[in-house]
Structure formats: structure tokens, C-alpha cells
Scaffold this motif. Structure first.
Motif, PDB file in Angstrom:
ATOM      1  N   ARG A 173      42.876 -16.627   7.481  1.00  0.00           N
ATOM      2  CA  ARG A 173      43.861 -15.559   6.836  1.00  0.00           C
ATOM      3  C   ARG A 173      43.669 -15.532   5.280  1.00  0.00           C
ATOM      4  NH1 ARG A 173      49.679 -18.377   8.317  1.00  0.00           N
ATOM      5  NH2 ARG A 173      48.218 -20.179   7.881  1.00  0.00           N
ATOM      6  N   TRP A 174      43.006 -16.515   4.674  1.00  0.00           N
ATOM      7  CA  TRP A 174      42.614 -16.350   3.356  1.00  0.00           C
ATOM      8  C   TRP A 174      41.614 -15.473   2.829  1.00  0.00           C
ATOM      9  CZ3 TRP A 174      37.895 -16.946   1.328  1.00  0.00           C
ATOM     10  CH2 TRP A 174      37.009 -18.013   1.919  1.00  0.00           C
ATOM     11  N   HIS A 175      40.654 -15.150   3.956  1.00  0.00           N
ATOM     12  CA  HIS A 175      39.620 -14.123   4.008  1.00  0.00           C
ATOM     13  C   HIS A 175      40.248 -12.616   3.561  1.00  0.00           C
ATOM     14  CE1 HIS A 175      36.597 -16.334   6.549  1.00  0.00           C
ATOM     15  NE2 HIS A 175      36.826 -16.780   5.427  1.00  0.00           N
ATOM     16  N   PHE A 176      41.209 -12.377   4.547  1.00  0.00           N
ATOM     17  CA  PHE A 176      42.183 -10.853   4.320  1.00  0.00           C
ATOM     18  C   PHE A 176      42.888 -11.240   3.222  1.00  0.00           C
ATOM     19  CE2 PHE A 176      40.975 -11.779   8.753  1.00  0.00           C
ATOM     20  CZ  PHE A 176      40.248 -10.511   9.244  1.00  0.00           C
ATOM     21  N   TYR A 177      43.529 -12.074   2.942  1.00  0.00           N
ATOM     22  CA  TYR A 177      44.455 -12.229   1.681  1.00  0.00           C
ATOM     23  C   TYR A 177      43.584 -11.681   0.408  1.00  0.00           C
ATOM     24  CZ  TYR A 177      47.955 -14.590   4.430  1.00  0.00           C
ATOM     25  OH  TYR A 177      48.963 -15.019   5.202  1.00  0.00           O
ATOM     26  N   LEU A 178      42.308 -12.388   0.124  1.00  0.00           N
ATOM     27  CA  LEU A 178      41.549 -12.126  -0.955  1.00  0.00           C
ATOM     28  C   LEU A 178      40.981 -10.687  -0.880  1.00  0.00           C
ATOM     29  CD1 LEU A 178      39.757 -15.585  -1.434  1.00  0.00           C
ATOM     30  CD2 LEU A 178      41.932 -14.499  -2.652  1.00  0.00           C
ATOM     31  N   ILE A 232      26.153 -23.177  -3.366  1.00  0.00           N
ATOM     32  CA  ILE A 232      26.970 -24.196  -4.271  1.00  0.00           C
ATOM     33  C   ILE A 232      28.227 -24.638  -3.559  1.00  0.00           C
ATOM     34  CG2 ILE A 232      28.139 -24.162  -6.663  1.00  0.00           C
ATOM     35  CD1 ILE A 232      25.259 -23.851  -6.577  1.00  0.00           C
ATOM     36  N   GLY A 233      28.900 -23.657  -2.745  1.00  0.00           N
ATOM     37  CA  GLY A 233      30.100 -24.313  -2.049  1.00  0.00           C
ATOM     38  C   GLY A 233      29.707 -25.302  -1.100  1.00  0.00           C
ATOM     39  N   GLY A 234      28.574 -25.275  -0.464  1.00  0.00           N
ATOM     40  CA  GLY A 234      28.067 -26.728   0.417  1.00  0.00           C
ATOM     41  C   GLY A 234      27.990 -27.831  -0.543  1.00  0.00           C
ATOM     42  N   LYS A 235      27.399 -27.760  -1.485  1.00  0.00           N
ATOM     43  CA  LYS A 235      27.308 -28.726  -2.472  1.00  0.00           C
ATOM     44  C   LYS A 235      28.553 -29.374  -3.003  1.00  0.00           C
ATOM     45  CE  LYS A 235      22.760 -29.525  -2.485  1.00  0.00           C
ATOM     46  NZ  LYS A 235      22.187 -30.838  -2.117  1.00  0.00           N
ATOM     47  N   LEU A 236      29.392 -28.492  -3.254  1.00  0.00           N
ATOM     48  CA  LEU A 236      30.752 -29.075  -3.727  1.00  0.00           C
ATOM     49  C   LEU A 236      31.834 -29.538  -2.497  1.00  0.00           C
ATOM     50  CD1 LEU A 236      31.722 -25.980  -6.286  1.00  0.00           C
ATOM     51  CD2 LEU A 236      30.934 -28.435  -6.824  1.00  0.00           C
ATOM     52  N   GLY A 237      31.269 -29.489  -1.407  1.00  0.00           N
ATOM     53  CA  GLY A 237      32.150 -29.937  -0.005  1.00  0.00           C
ATOM     54  C   GLY A 237      32.751 -28.711   0.416  1.00  0.00           C
ATOM     55  N   GLY A 238      32.564 -27.335   0.347  1.00  0.00           N
ATOM     56  CA  GLY A 238      32.959 -26.444   0.830  1.00  0.00           C
ATOM     57  C   GLY A 238      32.634 -26.235   2.492  1.00  0.00           C
ATOM     58  N   ASN A 239      33.118 -25.146   3.101  1.00  0.00           N
ATOM     59  CA  ASN A 239      32.728 -24.845   4.307  1.00  0.00           C
ATOM     60  C   ASN A 239      31.687 -23.711   4.190  1.00  0.00           C
ATOM     61  OD1 ASN A 239      32.586 -23.491   7.104  1.00  0.00           O
ATOM     62  ND2 ASN A 239      34.558 -24.999   7.660  1.00  0.00           N
ATOM     63  N   GLU A 240      30.669 -24.076   4.483  1.00  0.00           N
ATOM     64  CA  GLU A 240      29.466 -22.993   4.346  1.00  0.00           C
ATOM     65  C   GLU A 240      29.500 -21.845   5.463  1.00  0.00           C
ATOM     66  OE1 GLU A 240      25.560 -24.192   3.528  1.00  0.00           O
ATOM     67  OE2 GLU A 240      25.960 -26.205   3.378  1.00  0.00           O
ATOM     68  N   LEU A 277      43.916 -21.152  -5.075  1.00  0.00           N
ATOM     69  CA  LEU A 277      45.115 -21.035  -5.001  1.00  0.00           C
ATOM     70  C   LEU A 277      45.660 -20.731  -3.454  1.00  0.00           C
ATOM     71  CD1 LEU A 277      48.128 -21.658  -5.743  1.00  0.00           C
ATOM     72  CD2 LEU A 277      48.179 -19.441  -6.522  1.00  0.00           C
ATOM     73  N   VAL A 278      44.859 -19.601  -3.212  1.00  0.00           N
ATOM     74  CA  VAL A 278      45.130 -18.978  -1.575  1.00  0.00           C
ATOM     75  C   VAL A 278      44.411 -19.913  -0.872  1.00  0.00           C
ATOM     76  CG1 VAL A 278      44.452 -17.087  -0.202  1.00  0.00           C
ATOM     77  CG2 VAL A 278      45.150 -16.566  -2.658  1.00  0.00           C
ATOM     78  N   GLY A 279      43.276 -20.582  -1.003  1.00  0.00           N
ATOM     79  CA  GLY A 279      42.756 -21.253  -0.256  1.00  0.00           C
ATOM     80  C   GLY A 279      43.406 -22.584   0.213  1.00  0.00           C
ATOM     81  N   HIS A 280      44.178 -23.018  -0.711  1.00  0.00           N
ATOM     82  CA  HIS A 280      44.794 -24.412  -0.636  1.00  0.00           C
ATOM     83  C   HIS A 280      45.647 -24.620   0.407  1.00  0.00           C
ATOM     84  CE1 HIS A 280      46.495 -28.164  -2.115  1.00  0.00           C
ATOM     85  NE2 HIS A 280      47.544 -27.752  -1.906  1.00  0.00           N
ATOM     86  N   HIS A 281      46.350 -23.416   0.671  1.00  0.00           N
ATOM     87  CA  HIS A 281      47.239 -23.437   1.927  1.00  0.00           C
ATOM     88  C   HIS A 281      46.505 -23.554   3.116  1.00  0.00           C
ATOM     89  CE1 HIS A 281      50.489 -22.659  -0.977  1.00  0.00           C
ATOM     90  NE2 HIS A 281      49.847 -21.691  -1.466  1.00  0.00           N
ATOM     91  N   GLU A 282      45.126 -23.297   3.330  1.00  0.00           N
ATOM     92  CA  GLU A 282      44.454 -23.453   4.583  1.00  0.00           C
ATOM     93  C   GLU A 282      43.462 -24.604   4.480  1.00  0.00           C
ATOM     94  OE1 GLU A 282      43.538 -19.762   6.832  1.00  0.00           O
ATOM     95  OE2 GLU A 282      44.450 -18.831   5.390  1.00  0.00           O
ATOM     96  N   GLY A 283      43.562 -25.555   3.735  1.00  0.00           N
ATOM     97  CA  GLY A 283      42.785 -26.474   3.637  1.00  0.00           C
ATOM     98  C   GLY A 283      41.174 -26.261   3.300  1.00  0.00           C
ATOM     99  N   GLN A 284      41.228 -24.903   2.471  1.00  0.00           N
ATOM    100  CA  GLN A 284      39.853 -24.641   2.202  1.00  0.00           C
ATOM    101  C   GLN A 284      39.775 -24.165   0.580  1.00  0.00           C
ATOM    102  OE1 GLN A 284      37.822 -21.886   4.998  1.00  0.00           O
ATOM    103  NE2 GLN A 284      37.764 -23.459   6.274  1.00  0.00           N
ATOM    104  N   ARG A 285      40.283 -24.961  -0.224  1.00  0.00           N
ATOM    105  CA  ARG A 285      40.637 -24.550  -1.578  1.00  0.00           C
ATOM    106  C   ARG A 285      39.137 -24.249  -2.275  1.00  0.00           C
ATOM    107  NH1 ARG A 285      39.994 -27.805  -5.789  1.00  0.00           N
ATOM    108  NH2 ARG A 285      39.973 -29.638  -4.723  1.00  0.00           N
TER     109      ARG A 285
END
Length: 331
Positions: A74-79, A124-132, A257-265
Motif C-alpha cells: 500500500r505504501w507504494h501507491f500512497y507515495l 543502500i536500503g539493503g545495507k540499512l536493513g531495508g527490503n530490497e 512515516l508512510v512506510g512505518h505503518h507497514e513495517g517498512q520504514r
């Protein structure tokens, strides 16, 4: 000093080191006259090398992507919707008030927002712990959106006088080959050349990150060149730099902020905040003015200062998690 400590230190401070190196190299070529004969050679070399570096970065990143995890969130479409609304609103404000004092900084801010997500965002996102995988999905959506919005909106505030399809035909060749080709090549290697895929994932997993550091040296120099060669007043340069800073802070903050609500901050923050400003500078030069390119030029510095801080903070955070017996944070 222990080898692991050296590697960890370089990894933590790579981005600010790349920015400083880019500033030093540009200053050397700008102020030292005996280096002038090398300028054309360096310019041509970088012009040819940077696309290949970015292609390699993306290929390595896409080798690690799992298609099953690339489903939209959902955060994809919100942004995407938010980016569209902001760009449309800024376009009409410039059209209605073309002579206002802040029209040039607003144009610069708009370029920073409309520019697609950077190819290195997944790295960079992967290095920071994001979902690539999730970040790759958003990067593809962001590039498609930019390829539509730029030719649709920029002719309304520029003097090019070209049609949408003409502008679209110029932008698409610059965007999609650098995104789509490495994606398909990475997926092909993943499913059909498994030995090579295993080698890349196991032995070259950090290579994309270091290649991005090398690319950043060149991008930093390009940003400085835009600023130094500008004919604008000092006050206007400050306003444009502030527009870049404001847009950077806004996009990273809103994305998180938007990604925080789906566990992908972290993932959403990098997707919305880390932009392909090489493309952004080109866009400003092509459709607006060299002065407007200063905002995306400074954005390069701001976003990598943010990334450098995040890398430093993640290292410290994971050290504390390790003391508590926890695994490194991963979305």
C-alpha cells in the motif's frame, strides 16, 4: 588494526568519504591549471563509465531480488499518489505566478520531487536493513511515473514547445534501459545460471555498495560544477540549495512515516528520499534552466549526508542489538 574493523569503518563512512573525495578532485581540476589538458579525457571517460557502473550496480542488486517478494504494498501507491499531487500542484503554482520571487527555487524543488528513485536505493536500503525486493518494485514504479509526469508537466512551464510523445520518446531511452535490462539479466542469471548467481550473491554482495561510492565521487563533482559555473547571485544559490535540502528532508521523513505503518520504514524512506539526481540534473538542464539544476545538484550532497548518518547509526544500533543477543534489524 584488525581487518574486520577496517572494513567496517570504511563501510560505515564510505558515503561521506566519497563526497569529500569528489570535492577534492573537482577542486584540483578547477584550481590547478596543469591538470587542464586532462579535463576532456576525464569528462569523456566518466560520461562512458558512469552508465556502466550504474548498470553493474543494478545487475548485482537485482541478482539478490526474489520475484515472489516484489508484490506491491500500500505504501507504494500512497507515495506514488503523493508524488503526483505535489508535482501537479507545483506545476500550476508556477504557471499561475511565473514572475514570483520563489519561482526558481520552486522549480528546483519540483525537479527533486519528480526525479525517480535512484538505482542505488536498493543497495543502500539493503545495507540499512531495508527490503530490497519491495524497494525494487517501488523503484520500477517510480521510474515509470517520472517518464510520464516529466513530459506531461514540464512543457507547461518550459519553452521547449514539444509534444508529450516527443518528450516521452527522449526520456524513455534514458530511463528504462538502465532499469529494465539489468533486472531481466539479473533474473536470467538467478534462474538459469545458478553457479554464477551463487558466486555473485556470496562473493560480490558488497561490490554494488563500493561501486556506488565510486560513482558518488563523480556525481559530487558534477554537483559542484553546477554551483560554481552558475551565473546566479549568492542569495539565489542559497535559496536553491535550501530547496534541495528542504525537499530531501521532506521526502525522507514522509517516506519513513508512510512506510512505518507497514513495517517498512527504512524501505519506504529510501524509496521516496533517495533520488537519481544525475537524471534530475539532466532534466533541469533540458527542460528548465542551468540554475534550476543547482537544487538537484545539492540534493546529491544532502541525501548522501543522510545516508552516511544512517549507515553510522545502523552500525551503532546493531552493536547494541548484538549485546542484547538480537539479530541485526531487517525488514
Amino acid at each position: 588494526m584488525n581487518k574486520e574493523i577496517v572494513i567496517r569503518t570504511v563501510r560505515t563512512y564510505l558515503l561521506p568519504l566519497a563526497i569529500v573525495t569528489g570535492c577534492i578532485i573537482y577542486s584540483a581540476f578547477h584550481f590547478l591549471s596543469f591538470l587542464s589538458p586532462l579535463k576532456p579525457f576525464v569528462a569523456v571517460t566518466l560520461d562512458k563509465a558512469i552508465p556502466w557502473l550504474i548498470f553493474t550496480i543494478l545487475f548485482i542488486s537485482f541478482c539478490k531480488v526474489e520475484v515472489s517478494k516484489m508484490k506491491p504494498h500500500r505504501w507504494h501507491f500512497y507515495l506514488i499518489i503523493l508524488q503526483t499531487l505535489i508535482c501537479v500542484g507545483l506545476t500550476f503554482s508556477i504557471m499561475l505566478y511565473p514572475d514570483m520571487v520563489l519561482s526558481l527555487p520552486i522549480e528546483g524543488f519540483m525537479v527533486c520531487v519528480i526525479t525517480p528513485t535512484a538505482s542505488a536505493a536498493a543497495v543502500i536500503g539493503g545495507k540499512l536493513g531495508g527490503n530490497e525486493s519491495s524497494l525494487t518494485s517501488y523503484m520500477l514504479m517510480s521510474n515509470v511515473l517520472s517518464a510520464i509526469l516529466i513530459p506531461l508537466l514540464f512543457p507547461l512551464i518550459s519553452d521547449n514547445g514539444e509534444t508529450f510523445w516527443h518528450e516521452f520518446s527522449i526520456i524513455v531511452p534514458r530511463v528504462f534501459p538502465m532499469i529494465v535490462l539489468p533486472l531481466f539479466l539479473g533474473l536470467f542469471v538467478r534462474y538459469f545460471v545458478r553457479r554464477l548467481h551463487h558466486f555473485i550473491v556470496s562473493k560480490c554482495k558488497d561490490l554494488a555498495f563500493y561501486l556506488w561510492g565510486l560513482t558518488l565521487v563523480s556525481v559530487t563533482g558534477e554537483a559542484l560544477r553546477c554551483i560554481v559555473n552558475s551565473d546566479e547571485s549568492g542569495f539565489t544559490l542559497i535559496l536553491l540549495a535550501f530547496a534541495g535540502l528542504l525537499s530531501c528532508a521532506f521526502q525522507f521523513a514522509v517516506g519513513k512515516l508512510v512506510g512505518h505503518h507497514e513495517g517498512q520504514r527504512i524501505t519506504a524512506g529510501q524509496g521516496f528520499g533517495q533520488k537519481n539526481m544525475v537524471f534530475g540534473v539532466w532534466t533541469a538542464f533540458t527542460y528548465l534552466s542551468p540554475a534550476a539544476a543547482i537544487a538537484p545538484g545539492t540534493y546529491v550532497l544532502w541525501q548522501n549526508i543522510v545516508n552516511g548518518f544512517q549507515m553510522w547509526y545502523r552500525t551503532r544500533w546493531n552493536e547494541r542489538r548484538a549485546k542484547d543477543g538480537l539479530e541485526p534489524y531487517q525488514e
